[in-house]
Design a protein around this motif. Structure first.
Motif, PDB file in Angstrom:
ATOM      1  N   MET A 286      32.307  14.587 -50.984  1.00  0.00           N
ATOM      2  CA  MET A 286      33.500  13.733 -50.974  1.00  0.00           C
ATOM      3  C   MET A 286      33.822  13.299 -49.543  1.00  0.00           C
ATOM      4  SD  MET A 286      37.406  14.569 -52.226  1.00  0.00           S
ATOM      5  CE  MET A 286      37.710  15.727 -50.897  1.00  0.00           C
ATOM      6  N   ILE A 287      33.975  12.014 -49.358  1.00  0.00           N
ATOM      7  CA  ILE A 287      34.325  11.510 -48.029  1.00  0.00           C
ATOM      8  C   ILE A 287      35.788  11.821 -47.733  1.00  0.00           C
ATOM      9  CG2 ILE A 287      34.556   9.460 -46.582  1.00  0.00           C
ATOM     10  CD1 ILE A 287      32.325   8.184 -48.207  1.00  0.00           C
ATOM     11  N   ASN A 288      36.020  12.539 -46.648  1.00  0.00           N
ATOM     12  CA  ASN A 288      37.382  12.847 -46.228  1.00  0.00           C
ATOM     13  C   ASN A 288      37.413  12.867 -44.703  1.00  0.00           C
ATOM     14  OD1 ASN A 288      39.983  13.648 -45.825  1.00  0.00           O
ATOM     15  ND2 ASN A 288      39.846  15.546 -47.002  1.00  0.00           N
ATOM     16  N   LYS A 289      37.957  11.818 -44.100  1.00  0.00           N
ATOM     17  CA  LYS A 289      37.969  11.657 -42.651  1.00  0.00           C
ATOM     18  C   LYS A 289      39.252  12.173 -42.006  1.00  0.00           C
ATOM     19  CE  LYS A 289      34.864   7.684 -42.959  1.00  0.00           C
ATOM     20  NZ  LYS A 289      34.646   6.259 -42.644  1.00  0.00           N
ATOM     21  N   ILE A 290      40.098  12.838 -42.767  1.00  0.00           N
ATOM     22  CA  ILE A 290      41.362  13.338 -42.241  1.00  0.00           C
ATOM     23  C   ILE A 290      41.112  14.617 -41.447  1.00  0.00           C
ATOM     24  CG2 ILE A 290      43.669  14.155 -42.808  1.00  0.00           C
ATOM     25  CD1 ILE A 290      43.469  12.472 -45.379  1.00  0.00           C
ATOM     26  N   SER A 291      41.460  14.617 -40.171  1.00  0.00           N
ATOM     27  CA  SER A 291      41.316  15.799 -39.322  1.00  0.00           C
ATOM     28  C   SER A 291      42.558  16.672 -39.432  1.00  0.00           C
ATOM     29  CB  SER A 291      41.108  15.390 -37.861  1.00  0.00           C
ATOM     30  OG  SER A 291      39.870  14.729 -37.688  1.00  0.00           O
ATOM     31  N   PRO A 292      42.392  17.975 -39.352  1.00  0.00           N
ATOM     32  CA  PRO A 292      43.549  18.862 -39.476  1.00  0.00           C
ATOM     33  C   PRO A 292      44.501  18.808 -38.289  1.00  0.00           C
ATOM     34  CG  PRO A 292      41.580  20.120 -38.938  1.00  0.00           C
ATOM     35  CD  PRO A 292      41.127  18.721 -39.231  1.00  0.00           C
ATOM     36  N   SER A 293      43.999  18.346 -37.136  1.00  0.00           N
ATOM     37  CA  SER A 293      44.855  18.299 -35.948  1.00  0.00           C
ATOM     38  C   SER A 293      44.264  17.329 -34.932  1.00  0.00           C
ATOM     39  CB  SER A 293      44.966  19.681 -35.308  1.00  0.00           C
ATOM     40  OG  SER A 293      43.714  20.087 -34.783  1.00  0.00           O
ATOM     41  N   ILE A 294      45.087  16.938 -33.980  1.00  0.00           N
ATOM     42  CA  ILE A 294      44.611  16.099 -32.885  1.00  0.00           C
ATOM     43  C   ILE A 294      43.585  16.856 -32.051  1.00  0.00           C
ATOM     44  CG2 ILE A 294      45.316  15.016 -30.711  1.00  0.00           C
ATOM     45  CD1 ILE A 294      47.922  14.219 -32.079  1.00  0.00           C
ATOM     46  N   GLU A 295      43.815  18.133 -31.868  1.00  0.00           N
ATOM     47  CA  GLU A 295      42.888  18.956 -31.091  1.00  0.00           C
ATOM     48  C   GLU A 295      41.488  18.909 -31.678  1.00  0.00           C
ATOM     49  OE1 GLU A 295      42.464  23.565 -29.476  1.00  0.00           O
ATOM     50  OE2 GLU A 295      43.898  23.082 -31.074  1.00  0.00           O
ATOM     51  N   VAL A 296      41.387  19.028 -32.985  1.00  0.00           N
ATOM     52  CA  VAL A 296      40.081  18.983 -33.649  1.00  0.00           C
ATOM     53  C   VAL A 296      39.478  17.590 -33.542  1.00  0.00           C
ATOM     54  CG1 VAL A 296      38.914  19.159 -35.881  1.00  0.00           C
ATOM     55  CG2 VAL A 296      40.604  20.873 -35.223  1.00  0.00           C
ATOM     56  N   ALA A 297      40.302  16.559 -33.720  1.00  0.00           N
ATOM     57  CA  ALA A 297      39.808  15.182 -33.714  1.00  0.00           C
ATOM     58  C   ALA A 297      39.236  14.774 -32.364  1.00  0.00           C
ATOM     59  CB  ALA A 297      40.929  14.229 -34.112  1.00  0.00           C
ATOM     60  N   LEU A 298      39.731  15.369 -31.276  1.00  0.00           N
ATOM     61  CA  LEU A 298      39.318  14.972 -29.929  1.00  0.00           C
ATOM     62  C   LEU A 298      38.434  16.004 -29.249  1.00  0.00           C
ATOM     63  CD1 LEU A 298      42.691  13.512 -28.575  1.00  0.00           C
ATOM     64  CD2 LEU A 298      40.817  12.298 -29.685  1.00  0.00           C
ATOM     65  N   ALA A 299      38.010  17.010 -29.968  1.00  0.00           N
ATOM     66  CA  ALA A 299      37.298  18.132 -29.356  1.00  0.00           C
ATOM     67  C   ALA A 299      36.016  17.724 -28.649  1.00  0.00           C
ATOM     68  CB  ALA A 299      36.998  19.192 -30.419  1.00  0.00           C
ATOM     69  N   ASP A 300      35.342  16.684 -29.121  1.00  0.00           N
ATOM     70  CA  ASP A 300      34.043  16.325 -28.546  1.00  0.00           C
ATOM     71  C   ASP A 300      34.099  15.191 -27.525  1.00  0.00           C
ATOM     72  OD1 ASP A 300      34.719  14.473 -30.459  1.00  0.00           O
ATOM     73  OD2 ASP A 300      32.706  14.291 -31.308  1.00  0.00           O
ATOM     74  N   VAL A 301      35.279  14.805 -27.074  1.00  0.00           N
ATOM     75  CA  VAL A 301      35.358  13.811 -25.996  1.00  0.00           C
ATOM     76  C   VAL A 301      34.821  14.456 -24.726  1.00  0.00           C
ATOM     77  CG1 VAL A 301      36.834  12.305 -24.626  1.00  0.00           C
ATOM     78  CG2 VAL A 301      37.350  12.688 -27.046  1.00  0.00           C
ATOM     79  N   HIS A 302      33.776  13.898 -24.164  1.00  0.00           N
ATOM     80  CA  HIS A 302      33.080  14.534 -23.056  1.00  0.00           C
ATOM     81  C   HIS A 302      33.464  13.913 -21.714  1.00  0.00           C
ATOM     82  CE1 HIS A 302      30.627  11.147 -24.534  1.00  0.00           C
ATOM     83  NE2 HIS A 302      30.330  10.958 -23.258  1.00  0.00           N
ATOM     84  N   ASP A 303      33.218  14.642 -20.652  1.00  0.00           N
ATOM     85  CA  ASP A 303      33.439  14.129 -19.311  1.00  0.00           C
ATOM     86  C   ASP A 303      32.595  12.872 -19.105  1.00  0.00           C
ATOM     87  OD1 ASP A 303      34.985  16.348 -18.922  1.00  0.00           O
ATOM     88  OD2 ASP A 303      33.611  17.359 -17.543  1.00  0.00           O
ATOM     89  N   GLY A 304      33.188  11.874 -18.495  1.00  0.00           N
ATOM     90  CA  GLY A 304      32.476  10.631 -18.221  1.00  0.00           C
ATOM     91  C   GLY A 304      32.450   9.651 -19.379  1.00  0.00           C
ATOM     92  N   ALA A 305      33.133   9.963 -20.464  1.00  0.00           N
ATOM     93  CA  ALA A 305      33.130   9.086 -21.634  1.00  0.00           C
ATOM     94  C   ALA A 305      33.886   7.791 -21.357  1.00  0.00           C
ATOM     95  CB  ALA A 305      33.754   9.794 -22.832  1.00  0.00           C
ATOM     96  N   THR A 306      33.482   6.733 -22.061  1.00  0.00           N
ATOM     97  CA  THR A 306      34.255   5.487 -22.074  1.00  0.00           C
ATOM     98  C   THR A 306      35.152   5.520 -23.295  1.00  0.00           C
ATOM     99  OG1 THR A 306      32.535   4.216 -20.941  1.00  0.00           O
ATOM    100  CG2 THR A 306      34.140   2.972 -22.242  1.00  0.00           C
ATOM    101  N   VAL A 307      36.443   5.398 -23.058  1.00  0.00           N
ATOM    102  CA  VAL A 307      37.432   5.536 -24.128  1.00  0.00           C
ATOM    103  C   VAL A 307      38.302   4.287 -24.190  1.00  0.00           C
ATOM    104  CG1 VAL A 307      39.324   6.920 -25.068  1.00  0.00           C
ATOM    105  CG2 VAL A 307      37.486   8.038 -23.767  1.00  0.00           C
ATOM    106  N   MET A 308      38.268   3.613 -25.315  1.00  0.00           N
ATOM    107  CA  MET A 308      39.185   2.496 -25.548  1.00  0.00           C
ATOM    108  C   MET A 308      40.486   3.046 -26.115  1.00  0.00           C
ATOM    109  SD  MET A 308      36.682  -0.416 -27.157  1.00  0.00           S
ATOM    110  CE  MET A 308      35.436  -1.202 -26.139  1.00  0.00           C
ATOM    111  N   ILE A 309      41.601   2.538 -25.617  1.00  0.00           N
ATOM    112  CA  ILE A 309      42.910   2.976 -26.087  1.00  0.00           C
ATOM    113  C   ILE A 309      43.697   1.745 -26.513  1.00  0.00           C
ATOM    114  CG2 ILE A 309      45.072   4.111 -25.484  1.00  0.00           C
ATOM    115  CD1 ILE A 309      43.566   5.863 -23.552  1.00  0.00           C
ATOM    116  N   GLY A 310      44.067   1.689 -27.774  1.00  0.00           N
ATOM    117  CA  GLY A 310      44.799   0.548 -28.292  1.00  0.00           C
ATOM    118  C   GLY A 310      46.195   0.462 -27.697  1.00  0.00           C
ATOM    119  N   GLY A 311      46.826  -0.666 -27.922  1.00  0.00           N
ATOM    120  CA  GLY A 311      48.183  -0.856 -27.430  1.00  0.00           C
ATOM    121  C   GLY A 311      48.304  -2.083 -26.562  1.00  0.00           C
ATOM    122  N   PHE A 312      49.449  -2.711 -26.649  1.00  0.00           N
ATOM    123  CA  PHE A 312      49.795  -3.854 -25.800  1.00  0.00           C
ATOM    124  C   PHE A 312      51.065  -3.452 -25.086  1.00  0.00           C
ATOM    125  CE2 PHE A 312      51.582  -7.914 -24.649  1.00  0.00           C
ATOM    126  CZ  PHE A 312      50.474  -8.683 -24.322  1.00  0.00           C
ATOM    127  N   GLY A 313      50.922  -2.971 -23.841  1.00  0.00           N
ATOM    128  CA  GLY A 313      52.053  -2.296 -23.222  1.00  0.00           C
ATOM    129  C   GLY A 313      52.298  -1.012 -24.006  1.00  0.00           C
TER     130      GLY A 313
END
Length: 233
Positions: free
Chosen positions: A1-28
């Motif tokens: 079953m496809i389930n993309k809901i992460s239990p926490s922000i910590e889990v969702a971002l755990a694999d962001v590595h040093d030197g990564a390119t990260v796009m961040i949404g938002g206008f101001g």
């Protein structure tokens, strides 16, 4: 079953590595995924390349990420504003690199990455320092500059509602860069206020299909003193 809901922000971002390119949404501050940015600060990744419309406002959100000295380079359109003091201090000290990109070019470079386009010609920037070192070409009597796509390892975006497959809807101007950033990143993490049952989203209202989203995190709305909820446009 496809389930993309992460239990926490910590889990969702755990694999962001040093030197990564990260796009961040938002206008101001509109549509800025503040909770995900706070999670990125707590996660500890450093030497990041950040792609955003501007370079942070005040002392929270993206500005806080810069203040924590986690950003090596920022690619944006509006680096300086009345409240961009953290970026200003870092840039004047030579502690952050800036790639200035006109806003239309920024949006199209991100979109090109998601669409699999190798580059495009635009008249914007021709004859200025922004075109230095880039290929130029005359097309139908007008000069154009070749711009390259911007790819990312991660995209952090904010949506309004989402289901377990990752389909997203947005609220008003909070939509801004989110949809194209989701297409241009290897991993897209979306914060949503409401997680809804599969099939309850009107397909005609889905802006970002789940194929472009890998993780969803539900975040609460911010309560106001009046007992209602504060929700940025």
């Amino acid at each position: 079953m496809i389930n993309k809901i992460s239990p926490s922000i910590e889990v969702a971002l755990a694999d962001v590595h040093d030197g990564a390119t990260v796009m961040i949404g938002g206008f101001g501050t509109a549509g800025l995924p503040n909770e995900l940015i706070d999670g990125l600060i707590a996660q500890g990744a450093k030497n990041l390349t950040i792609v955003n419309n501007n370079a942070g406002n005040g002392d929270t959100g993206l500005a806080a990420l810069l203040a924590a000295r986690r950003v090596r380079k920022i690619i944006c359109s509006f680096p300086r504003q009345a409240d961009s003091h953290h970026f200003d201090a870092l840039y004047r000290a030579g502690d952050i690199e800036l790639e200035l990109v006109p806003q239309g070019n920024l949006a199209e470079r991100i979109r090109a990455a998601g669409a699999g386009i190798g580059g495009f010609f635009t008249p914007t920037g021709y004859g200025t320092q922004l075109a230095e070192g880039k290929e130029t070409r005359e097309i139908n009597g007008r000069m154009y500059v070749l711009e390259s796509p911007i790819h990312a390892d991660f995209a952090l975006i904010r949506a309004e509602r989402g289901d377990r497959w990752g389909n997203l809807t947005y609220r008003m101007t909070a939509r801004n860069f989110g949809p194209v950033m989701a297409m241009a990143a290897k991993v897209t993490v979306a914060s949503v206020h409401d997680v809804v049952e599969l099939g309850s989203l009107d397909p005609e209202a889905v802006v970002t299909p789940g194929i472009f989203v890998q993780r969803i995190v539900q975040v609460p709305r911010v309560a106001t003193t009046g007992g209602g909820f504060k929700q940025a446009a």
